[in-house]
Design an enzyme around this catalytic site. Structure first.
Site, PDB file in Angstrom:
ATOM      1  N   THR A  15     -19.087   7.000   3.779  1.00 29.33           N
ATOM      2  CA  THR A  15     -20.344   7.414   3.137  1.00 29.33           C
ATOM      3  C   THR A  15     -20.423   8.929   2.939  1.00 29.33           C
ATOM      4  O   THR A  15     -21.382   9.432   2.362  1.00 29.33           O
ATOM      5  CB  THR A  15     -21.549   6.992   4.010  1.00 29.33           C
ATOM      6  OG1 THR A  15     -21.338   7.526   5.331  1.00 29.33           O
ATOM      7  CG2 THR A  15     -21.688   5.480   4.092  1.00 29.33           C
ATOM      8  N   CYS A 110      -9.179  22.339   3.033  1.00 27.37           N
ATOM      9  CA  CYS A 110      -9.311  22.444   1.571  1.00 27.37           C
ATOM     10  C   CYS A 110      -8.873  23.808   1.027  1.00 27.37           C
ATOM     11  O   CYS A 110      -8.188  23.888   0.005  1.00 27.37           O
ATOM     12  CB  CYS A 110     -10.735  22.143   1.148  1.00 27.37           C
ATOM     13  SG  CYS A 110     -11.988  22.796   2.271  1.00 27.37           S
ATOM     14  N   LYS A 194      -7.114  28.985  10.013  1.00 22.41           N
ATOM     15  CA  LYS A 194      -6.471  27.808   9.397  1.00 22.41           C
ATOM     16  C   LYS A 194      -5.611  28.263   8.220  1.00 22.41           C
ATOM     17  O   LYS A 194      -4.513  27.748   7.998  1.00 22.41           O
ATOM     18  CB  LYS A 194      -7.533  26.819   8.883  1.00 22.41           C
ATOM     19  CG  LYS A 194      -8.275  26.061   9.971  1.00 22.41           C
ATOM     20  CD  LYS A 194      -9.395  25.218   9.346  1.00 22.41           C
ATOM     21  CE  LYS A 194     -10.505  24.949  10.342  1.00 22.41           C
ATOM     22  NZ  LYS A 194     -11.747  24.454   9.728  1.00 22.41           N
ATOM     23  N   HIS A 223     -13.893  25.372  -4.678  1.00 20.36           N
ATOM     24  CA  HIS A 223     -13.636  26.598  -3.921  1.00 20.36           C
ATOM     25  C   HIS A 223     -12.839  27.565  -4.813  1.00 20.36           C
ATOM     26  O   HIS A 223     -11.907  27.152  -5.516  1.00 20.36           O
ATOM     27  CB  HIS A 223     -12.770  26.318  -2.683  1.00 20.36           C
ATOM     28  CG  HIS A 223     -13.473  25.545  -1.609  1.00 20.36           C
ATOM     29  ND1 HIS A 223     -14.806  25.209  -1.628  1.00 20.36           N
ATOM     30  CD2 HIS A 223     -12.980  25.050  -0.440  1.00 20.36           C
ATOM     31  CE1 HIS A 223     -15.109  24.550  -0.523  1.00 20.36           C
ATOM     32  NE2 HIS A 223     -14.025  24.427   0.207  1.00 20.36           N
TER      33      HIS A 223
HETATM   34  N1  LIG Z   1     -15.836  18.438   2.307  1.00 18.12           N
HETATM   35  C1  LIG Z   1     -14.622  18.942   2.105  1.00 18.12           C
HETATM   36  O1  LIG Z   1     -14.349  19.629   1.109  1.00 18.12           O
HETATM   37  C2  LIG Z   1     -13.537  18.682   3.108  1.00 18.12           C
HETATM   38  C3  LIG Z   1     -12.254  19.142   2.802  1.00 18.12           C
HETATM   39  C4  LIG Z   1     -11.223  18.919   3.700  1.00 18.12           C
HETATM   40  C5  LIG Z   1     -11.486  18.248   4.866  1.00 18.12           C
HETATM   41  N2  LIG Z   1     -12.744  17.814   5.148  1.00 18.12           N
HETATM   42  C6  LIG Z   1     -12.956  17.087   6.414  1.00 18.12           C
HETATM   43  O2  LIG Z   1     -13.328  15.753   6.117  1.00 18.12           O
HETATM   44  C7  LIG Z   1     -14.218  15.271   7.111  1.00 18.12           C
HETATM   45  C8  LIG Z   1     -15.496  14.739   6.460  1.00 18.12           C
HETATM   46  O3  LIG Z   1     -16.103  15.752   5.707  1.00 18.12           O
HETATM   47  P1  LIG Z   1     -17.279  15.472   4.676  1.00 18.12           P
HETATM   48  O4  LIG Z   1     -17.414  16.729   3.917  1.00 18.12           O
HETATM   49  O5  LIG Z   1     -17.076  14.196   3.921  1.00 18.12           O
HETATM   50  O6  LIG Z   1     -18.547  15.316   5.678  1.00 18.12           O
HETATM   51  P2  LIG Z   1     -19.895  14.500   5.460  1.00 18.12           P
HETATM   52  O7  LIG Z   1     -20.294  14.476   4.036  1.00 18.12           O
HETATM   53  O8  LIG Z   1     -20.840  15.072   6.453  1.00 18.12           O
HETATM   54  O9  LIG Z   1     -19.509  13.006   5.896  1.00 18.12           O
HETATM   55  C9  LIG Z   1     -19.170  12.664   7.208  1.00 18.12           C
HETATM   56  C10 LIG Z   1     -18.821  11.176   7.285  1.00 18.12           C
HETATM   57  O10 LIG Z   1     -18.443  10.866   8.623  1.00 18.12           O
HETATM   58  C11 LIG Z   1     -19.303   9.854   9.150  1.00 18.12           C
HETATM   59  N3  LIG Z   1     -19.569  10.125  10.556  1.00 18.12           N
HETATM   60  C12 LIG Z   1     -20.034  11.275  11.091  1.00 18.12           C
HETATM   61  N4  LIG Z   1     -20.155  11.148  12.436  1.00 18.12           N
HETATM   62  C13 LIG Z   1     -19.767   9.898  12.742  1.00 18.12           C
HETATM   63  C14 LIG Z   1     -19.679   9.166  13.955  1.00 18.12           C
HETATM   64  N5  LIG Z   1     -19.987   9.725  15.130  1.00 18.12           N
HETATM   65  N6  LIG Z   1     -19.250   7.888  13.912  1.00 18.12           N
HETATM   66  C15 LIG Z   1     -18.916   7.337  12.713  1.00 18.12           C
HETATM   67  N7  LIG Z   1     -18.966   7.987  11.516  1.00 18.12           N
HETATM   68  C16 LIG Z   1     -19.397   9.241  11.539  1.00 18.12           C
HETATM   69  C17 LIG Z   1     -20.570   9.946   8.313  1.00 18.12           C
HETATM   70  O11 LIG Z   1     -21.250   8.718   8.373  1.00 18.12           O
HETATM   71  P3  LIG Z   1     -22.855   8.615   8.111  1.00 18.12           P
HETATM   72  O12 LIG Z   1     -23.037   8.495   6.630  1.00 18.12           O
HETATM   73  O13 LIG Z   1     -23.213   7.375   8.825  1.00 18.12           O
HETATM   74  O14 LIG Z   1     -23.456   9.867   8.671  1.00 18.12           O
HETATM   75  C18 LIG Z   1     -19.969  10.250   6.931  1.00 18.12           C
HETATM   76  O15 LIG Z   1     -19.462   9.068   6.354  1.00 18.12           O
HETATM   77  C19 LIG Z   1     -14.441  16.428   8.080  1.00 18.12           C
HETATM   78  O16 LIG Z   1     -13.526  16.284   9.150  1.00 18.12           O
HETATM   79  C20 LIG Z   1     -14.091  17.641   7.266  1.00 18.12           C
HETATM   80  O17 LIG Z   1     -13.651  18.708   8.062  1.00 18.12           O
HETATM   81  C21 LIG Z   1     -13.774  18.009   4.288  1.00 18.12           C
END
Ligand SMILES: NC(=O)c1ccc[n+]([C@@H]2O[C@H](COP(=O)([O-])OP(=O)(O)OC[C@H]3O[C@@H](n4cnc5c(N)ncnc54)[C@H](OP(=O)(O)O)[C@@H]3O)[C@@H](O)[C@H]2O)c1
Length: 317
Positions: A15, A110, A194, A223
Site C-alpha cells: 500500500t 534512490c 549511503k 530526485h
Molecule cells: N520512496 C522512495 O523513493 C524509496 C526509494 C528507495 C527505497 N525506499 C524504501 O522503500 C521502503 C518503503 O518506502 P515507501 O516510500 O513506499 O514508504 P510508505 O509510502 O510510507 O509505505 C510503507 C509501506 O510499508 C507498510 N508498513 C509500514 N510499517 C509496517 C509494519 N510494521 N508492518 C507491515 N507493513 C508496514 C505500509 O503499510 P500501511 O499502508 O498499512 O501503513 C506501507 O505499505 C522503505 O524502506 C524506504 O526506505 C523508498
C-alpha cells in the site's frame, strides 16, 4: 530459482508509495505473475520472489524468513544493503552480482541508483576519482505520508493557517531542508553516507572518493542531483555526451541553447535516468559537472527491483 511459466510474487508494503508503483510496474512490463500476494505476514511458503518495501525493521525481521522459505527477496530498505553476502544491484551497472545472492538481493537507495546509472559508463572510460554531489530529493522519497504533508502544508499556507509539521522537523512547503535521514557524529547524515558506501559497492571500486549534501525539496516525485566528478583521464563535455548517448538506461537531455535540461516534472513517470547540463569544470584539470534527474519511485526503487526480478527469471530459463 527454477524456471516456471509464471511466478508467485509477494509484495510486502503493497500500500506504500513504492509498493503501489511495484504492482503497477509488474503489470506494465507483463512480468509473468501467476499469483500476486500483497502481504505483510510471515506466510512465504510457495513464494518465488518477495519484493520488500515496508521499511528496514520489517525487512530485518521478515526477509530471512522469506529467504528460508525458498523465496528470493529483493529488498528496498536499507536493512541489508551493506551485508557482505548481499548483492547491491543496479542491473545497468552490476547485473553479474545478482548470481552471488544467498536469498536476499538489495536495491540501493534512490539517490544512489540514478547517480551510478549515469556515472558508471564515464567511470569505465575515464576512471572517476572523486564525486561531489548535492541532491534535491522529492517528498515521495520519504513515502506517502510526506506527500500528503506537502499538499496539506501548501494548502494551509495559502489559506493563512498555522502549520503543524509531522513527518519533517520543519515546514517542507516552499522550503528546503538540508537534512535527510539521521545526523551522524561526523555532521553528515546517513543519507549522505549511503551515497558514498553504496556507490563504492555497486561500482566495485573502494578508491572512489565521494562527498555528499542531501536536501529535501518541495517536489512530489523525482530526485535531482548536481554532480561534479574528477576523472583520471580527461573527458570533454562532448565525449561525455557521446558516452551517455549510448549508455543503458540513460537519456541525454542536454541542449541549453533550446532550454533543454531535465526537470522532475518531466521525468516523473519515466523509466530512464535523465542527464543534462554537462559542462567541463574549469577549476580542475579533469572535471565535469552534470545534472541527473530520475523518478525515485520508479528507477530509484520499484522499477530497479523489478528489473532485478526480470534478470533472475531470465537466468533461470
Ligand atoms: N520512496 C522512495 O523513493 C524509496 C526509494 C528507495 C527505497 N525506499 C524504501 O522503500 C521502503 C518503503 O518506502 P515507501 O516510500 O513506499 O514508504 P510508505 O509510502 O510510507 O509505505 C510503507 C509501506 O510499508 C507498510 N508498513 C509500514 N510499517 C509496517 C509494519 N510494521 N508492518 C507491515 N507493513 C508496514 C505500509 O503499510 P500501511 O499502508 O498499512 O501503513 C506501507 O505499505 C522503505 O524502506 C524506504 O526506505 C523508498
Amino acid at each position: 530459482m527454477n524456471a516456471k511459466p509464471a511466478y508467485t510474487v509477494a509484495v510486502v508494503g503493497a500500500t506504500g508509495a513504492v509498493g503501489t508503483e511495484m504492482i503497477e510496474i509488474l503489470e506494465e512490463r507483463k512480468f509473468p505473475v501467476g499469483e500476486l500476494r500483497p502481504l505483510t505476514q510471515d506466510s512465504f511458503e510457495g513464494v518465488d520472489i518477495a519484493l520488500f518495501s515496508a521499511g528496514a525493521d520489517i525487512s530485518r525481521e521478515y526477509a530471512p524468513i522469506a529467504a528460508k522459505a525458498g523465496a528470493v527477496v529483493i529488498d528496498n530498505s536499507s536493512a541489508w544493503r551493506m551485508g557482505k553476502d548481499v548483492p547491491l544491484v543496479v542491473p545497468e551497472v552490476n547485473r553479474a552480482d545478482i548470481a552471488k545472492h544467498k536469498g536476499i538481493i538489495a536495491n540501493p537507495n534512490c539517490s544512489t541508483v540514478q547517480m551510478v546509472v549515469a556515472l558508471k559508463p564515464l567511470h569505465d572510460r575515464a576512471r572517476i576519482r572523486r564525486i561531489v554531489v548535492t541532491t534535491f530529493q522529492s517528498v515521495s522519497g520519504t513515502g506517502k505520508e510526506a506527500m500528503d504533508e506537502l499538499l496539506e502544508q501548501a494548502q494551509d499556507l495559502l489559506s493563512f493557517k498555522e502549520l503543524a509539521p509531522k513527518v519533517y522537523p520543519y515546514q517542507i512547503a516552499f522550503n528546503c531542508l538540508p537534512h535527510i535521514d539521521d545526523f551522524l557524529p561526523s555532521g553528515y547524515t546517513k543519507e549522505e553516507m549511503k551515497l558514498l558506501n553504496e556507490t563504492r559497492k555497486i561500482m566495485g571500486d573502494d578508491s572512489i572518493r565521494v562527498t555528499a549534501t542531501t536536501v529535501r525539496v518541495p517536489v512530489y516525485v523525482g530526485h535531482s542531483e548536481s554532480v561534479n566528478i574528477e576523472t583520471e583521464k580527461k573527458l570533454t563535455a562532448n565525449e561525455a555526451r557521446a558516452i551517455l548517448c549510448e549508455a543503458p538506461g540513460v537519456l541525454l537531455y542536454d541542449d541549453p541553447v533550446h532550454k533543454i535540461y531535465p526537470m522532475p516534472i518531466d521525468v516523473a513517470g519515466k523509466d530512464e535516468v535523465f542527464v543534462g547540463r554537462i559542462r567541463e569544470d574549469e577549476s580542475v584539470p579533469n572535471g565535469l559537472n552534470l545534472w541527473i534527474v530520475a523518478d525515485n519511485l520508479r528507477k530509484g526503487a520499484a522499477l530497479n527491483a523489478i528489473q532485478i526480478a526480470e534478470e533472475l527469471i531470465a537466468a533461470a530459463r
